[in-house]
Design an enzyme around this catalytic site. Structure first.
Site, PDB file in Angstrom:
ATOM      1  N   CYS A   1       0.840  -1.198   0.000  1.00 30.40           N
ATOM      2  CA  CYS A   1       0.000   0.000   0.000  1.00 30.40           C
ATOM      3  C   CYS A   1       0.875   1.248   0.000  1.00 30.40           C
ATOM      4  CB  CYS A   1      -0.908  -0.011   1.234  1.00 30.40           C
ATOM      5  SG  CYS A   1      -1.692   1.576   1.540  1.00 30.40           S
TER       6      CYS A   1
ATOM      7  N   CYS B   1       0.501   3.371   3.421  1.00 34.81           N
ATOM      8  CA  CYS B   1       0.897   2.891   4.747  1.00 34.81           C
ATOM      9  C   CYS B   1       2.209   3.542   5.192  1.00 34.81           C
ATOM     10  CB  CYS B   1       1.057   1.363   4.731  1.00 34.81           C
ATOM     11  SG  CYS B   1      -0.497   0.470   5.026  1.00 34.81           S
TER      12      CYS B   1
ATOM     13  N   HIS C   1      -4.132   0.555   8.185  1.00 34.36           N
ATOM     14  CA  HIS C   1      -4.647   0.255   6.842  1.00 34.36           C
ATOM     15  C   HIS C   1      -6.091  -0.262   6.847  1.00 34.36           C
ATOM     16  CE1 HIS C   1      -4.091  -0.828   2.570  1.00 34.36           C
ATOM     17  NE2 HIS C   1      -4.730  -1.959   2.832  1.00 34.36           N
TER      18      HIS C   1
ATOM     19  N   ASN D   1     -13.314  10.154  -1.282  1.00 32.24           N
ATOM     20  CA  ASN D   1     -13.999   9.142  -2.080  1.00 32.24           C
ATOM     21  C   ASN D   1     -13.813   7.823  -1.354  1.00 32.24           C
ATOM     22  OD1 ASN D   1     -14.657  10.924  -4.197  1.00 32.24           O
ATOM     23  ND2 ASN D   1     -12.656  10.632  -5.150  1.00 32.24           N
TER      24      ASN D   1
ATOM     25  N   SER E   1      -9.139   4.106  -5.321  1.00 30.67           N
ATOM     26  CA  SER E   1      -8.308   3.005  -5.804  1.00 30.67           C
ATOM     27  C   SER E   1      -7.474   2.375  -4.694  1.00 30.67           C
ATOM     28  CB  SER E   1      -7.417   3.494  -6.949  1.00 30.67           C
ATOM     29  OG  SER E   1      -6.718   4.650  -6.571  1.00 30.67           O
TER      30      SER E   1
ATOM     31  N   HIS F   1      -6.870   2.066   1.987  1.00 28.86           N
ATOM     32  CA  HIS F   1      -6.288   2.747   3.148  1.00 28.86           C
ATOM     33  C   HIS F   1      -7.100   4.026   3.413  1.00 28.86           C
ATOM     34  CE1 HIS F   1      -2.667   3.322   5.800  1.00 28.86           C
ATOM     35  NE2 HIS F   1      -3.341   4.451   5.947  1.00 28.86           N
TER      36      HIS F   1
ATOM     37  N   HIS G   1      -8.295   7.421   3.587  1.00 33.99           N
ATOM     38  CA  HIS G   1      -7.689   8.688   3.160  1.00 33.99           C
ATOM     39  C   HIS G   1      -8.696   9.565   2.444  1.00 33.99           C
ATOM     40  CE1 HIS G   1      -7.560   6.603  -0.716  1.00 33.99           C
ATOM     41  NE2 HIS G   1      -7.299   7.772  -1.289  1.00 33.99           N
TER      42      HIS G   1
ATOM     43  N   GLN H   1      -8.812  13.690   0.219  1.00 29.59           N
ATOM     44  CA  GLN H   1      -8.015  14.552  -0.636  1.00 29.59           C
ATOM     45  C   GLN H   1      -8.366  16.018  -0.397  1.00 29.59           C
ATOM     46  OE1 GLN H   1      -7.332  13.478  -4.756  1.00 29.59           O
ATOM     47  NE2 GLN H   1      -8.583  11.641  -4.544  1.00 29.59           N
TER      48      GLN H   1
ATOM     49  N   TYR I   1     -31.589  10.144 -18.005  1.00 33.11           N
ATOM     50  CA  TYR I   1     -32.475  11.249 -17.641  1.00 33.11           C
ATOM     51  C   TYR I   1     -31.753  12.221 -16.720  1.00 33.11           C
ATOM     52  CZ  TYR I   1     -36.275  14.026 -15.854  1.00 33.11           C
ATOM     53  OH  TYR I   1     -37.057  15.096 -15.511  1.00 33.11           O
TER      54      TYR I   1
ATOM     55  N   GLN J   1     -32.799  12.628 -10.244  1.00 31.83           N
ATOM     56  CA  GLN J   1     -34.051  11.896  -9.963  1.00 31.83           C
ATOM     57  C   GLN J   1     -33.799  10.912  -8.839  1.00 31.83           C
ATOM     58  OE1 GLN J   1     -34.827   8.476 -10.484  1.00 31.83           O
ATOM     59  NE2 GLN J   1     -37.014   8.665 -10.125  1.00 31.83           N
TER      60      GLN J   1
END
Ligand SMILES: O=P(O)(O)O[C@H]1O[C@H](CO)[C@@H](O)[C@H](O)[C@H]1O
Ligand SMILES: O=P(O)(O)O[C@H]1O[C@H](CO)[C@@H](O)[C@H](O)[C@H]1O
Lengths: 345, 345
Positions: free
Chosen positions: B50, B53, B112, B152, B160, B163, B165, B167, B315, B322
């Site tokens: 990772c 880490c 992690h 995210n 991706s 771990h 985190h 931004q 839509y 929606q």
């Protein structure tokens, strides 16, 4: 401006009035995240479990006729209903309004295994004819002020059935995407007595770098302000406010352009290219809408391969849309692709 | 208005000025489409592969220190760069501007295997302290007018690396989501000399039906105009324009609220709940911004289960956002969920 081929910048969308952040230097970023399932081509032209195939029973209980060409029916799980009672919430900071409408499904072909790029040109023309009929008929309903035609293709795009089909949602209000474009088209029309999109494609046809396809009546290009990696827009070269006003030669070229563009899409990563596509055109609210210039846009999520897509997430949801490859790079890749479908070579 | 529990309607977002289409009758729709991979809990507290880490080498070549608490560094694949040369495209209908900025990554914990709901309250407070520091320091850079903090979470949301985190993207321009909110907050402030969000939460705290969590200093609720099925917003009860201005008691309650809300999210479908979260607050452009009232929003995609999400596609891309379940139904579900994480029961 070659600086913009390599450096972060923001571009302005003349239709919506919004900005996109472009980070062309970032394409080298490795991807260790989610990959989509690879696409497995369909072979059966009829699937007894498909609720869209001819003669089958639908989820709502209705039965499809043995249709031979593009065919439409009312969505069994419509998000909008014609008998919605009217009402309002007007409670200080809480504002809401009832919404009437109608949702339809359009099967593009009786053949379960096809997609637009694999269909014959005259069968795509039959789809266009049905879009025209629905736009006119739904638009004529007294409570319908906007008709949204769209297609979600591929399970990545929330499509739950591979049978080639699209949707139409017709409704009372003008949705905000259309309202934004109407405003900018109007402002330009009032000032110049010319269609904004006509001026725009004239400029693009001179520059050529974002053009993907051009024929007598249509142009397909990656707009300067594209958000999705391989986003494109099909625009008629004549100022036509809605699809019902195309002449026969234009209809034929529109169908040719759709076929050629979607073949290029499939060829890009040798897969059945997922996207959402939609037609923006004049609202049906009985106004003249001389400012409108219809166009069909494609928003495809794939970025690097058949299985790696662009995620519109954190920064994009909270700040601005963001892209890595430039519109010019995307247009070049699409332009150079073969016009024969990879599965037929 | 009980009519709105069962009938299609549009709701107005007082912050962005946009509308969402709500179709509460449609929740019965069967789902035969794409399902997400089920989440597999992590057990290793350290992963040698990772790049986030402690002590590991990153993709860009740098090495992480043996950090013990929240830790930030410059993103190895920044979408924005501080040394971007300035430039403009102003060619008739093509408009673009160079954009300077800086992107950082914030590791929430050296461990992690954790996520915010599994972290201790005082470790979440350390994350908040680092957010405050970064907002202040980045905001003080002469070329930075906006600091966007976000997370995210989950591979469904384009993350991706599991771990824990988030931004931070700091930049020259005010992104459009913030510009829209600034406008509506300003209009209300100028008219009423009161924070729009303060008036809004006062109204919601009386009605109670959309409240998920309330403590001394914060409220978490499903906003009336929520787009995502279980979208929520954490709002301080005092009019505070940015996160750096919280007092200690508020900071503690903010961390409590984040923990409690994300535990409820995980408990909803017994999974590590994916989302994008972001903090909207006053731009750092040296204006007073008395109108601003900071808030943290969560946009989670899951709709019916740990593997079935809501798709914002055709839509939604071409017309209006929606949703099917109402904000009130979502708030009720979240409110009634346990405050103990399902993995610890
Ligand atoms: O920066 P990351 O985590 O590699 O990337 C993720 O977040 C970014 C900011 O929201 C997005 O632009 C990317 O599409 C997404 O995959
Ligand atoms: O109507 P469908 O195909 O079942 O559903 C799909 O398209 C709709 C319209 O874009 C979206 O609201 C749904 O989220 C999506 O899954």
């Amino acid at each position: 401006n070659t600086v913009f081929n390599e450096n972060p910048h923001r571009r302005y969308n003349i239709l919506t009035g919004e900005w996109v952040l472009v980070s062309p230097h970032r394409t080298k970023r490795p991807w260790q995240g989610k990959v989509e399932k690879p696409f497995i081509p369909l072979t059966a032209t009829y699937d007894k479990n498909c609720y869209l195939c001819p003669t089958n029973t639908r989820m709502g209980g209705g039965q499809n006729p043995d249709y031979k060409s593009a065919y439409s029916f009312v969505n069994d799980f419509s998000a909008l209903l014609s008998d919605t009672p009217s009402g309002t919430v007007d409670d200080n900071l809480l504002q809401a309004k009832s919404e009437r409408g109608l949702c339809k499904v359009i099967c593009f072909s009786p053949n379960h295994s096809l997609t637009l790029p694999l269909m014959e040109e005259n069968d795509i023309e039959a789809v266009i004819s049905l879009w025209q009929k629905e736009y006119t008929e739904l638009g004529n309903l007294s409570y319908v002020n906007h008709v949204q035609i769209f297609e979600n293709k591929g399970d990545t795009m929330g499509c739950s059935n591979p049978h080639p089909h699209g949707q139409i949602w017709a409704q009372e209000s003008i949705p905000q995407e259309i309202a934004k474009k109407s405003k900018n088209l109007s402002d330009y029309w009032n000032k110049n007595k010319k269609s904004l999109l006509l001026s725009y494609i004239e400029q693009e046809l001179k520059l050529k770098e974002r053009i993907v396809i051009e024929n007598e009546h249509f142009v397909a290009l990656v707009p300067f302000w594209a958000i999705w990696p391989y986003e494109t827009m099909i625009v008629p070269k004549r100022h036509i406010k809605n699809i019902a006003l195309m002449n026969n030669a234009e209809k034929t070229d529109f169908s040719k352009t759709i076929k050629e563009l979607t073949i290029k899409y499939d060829n890009l990563f040798s897969t059945s290219f997922p996207y959402s596509a939609g037609i923006h055109q004049a609202p049906t609210d009985n106004e003249a809408h001389e400012e409108w210039h219809f166009h069909m846009s494609f928003y495809p999520p794939l970025l690097r391969s058949a299985t790696v897509k662009k995620f519109m997430v954190g920064y994009e949801m909270f700040a601005d849309a963001q892209r890595d490859i430039t519109a010019e790079q995307a247009a070049k890749s699409l332009r150079e692709l073969d016009r024969v479908h990879y599965s037929k070579r």
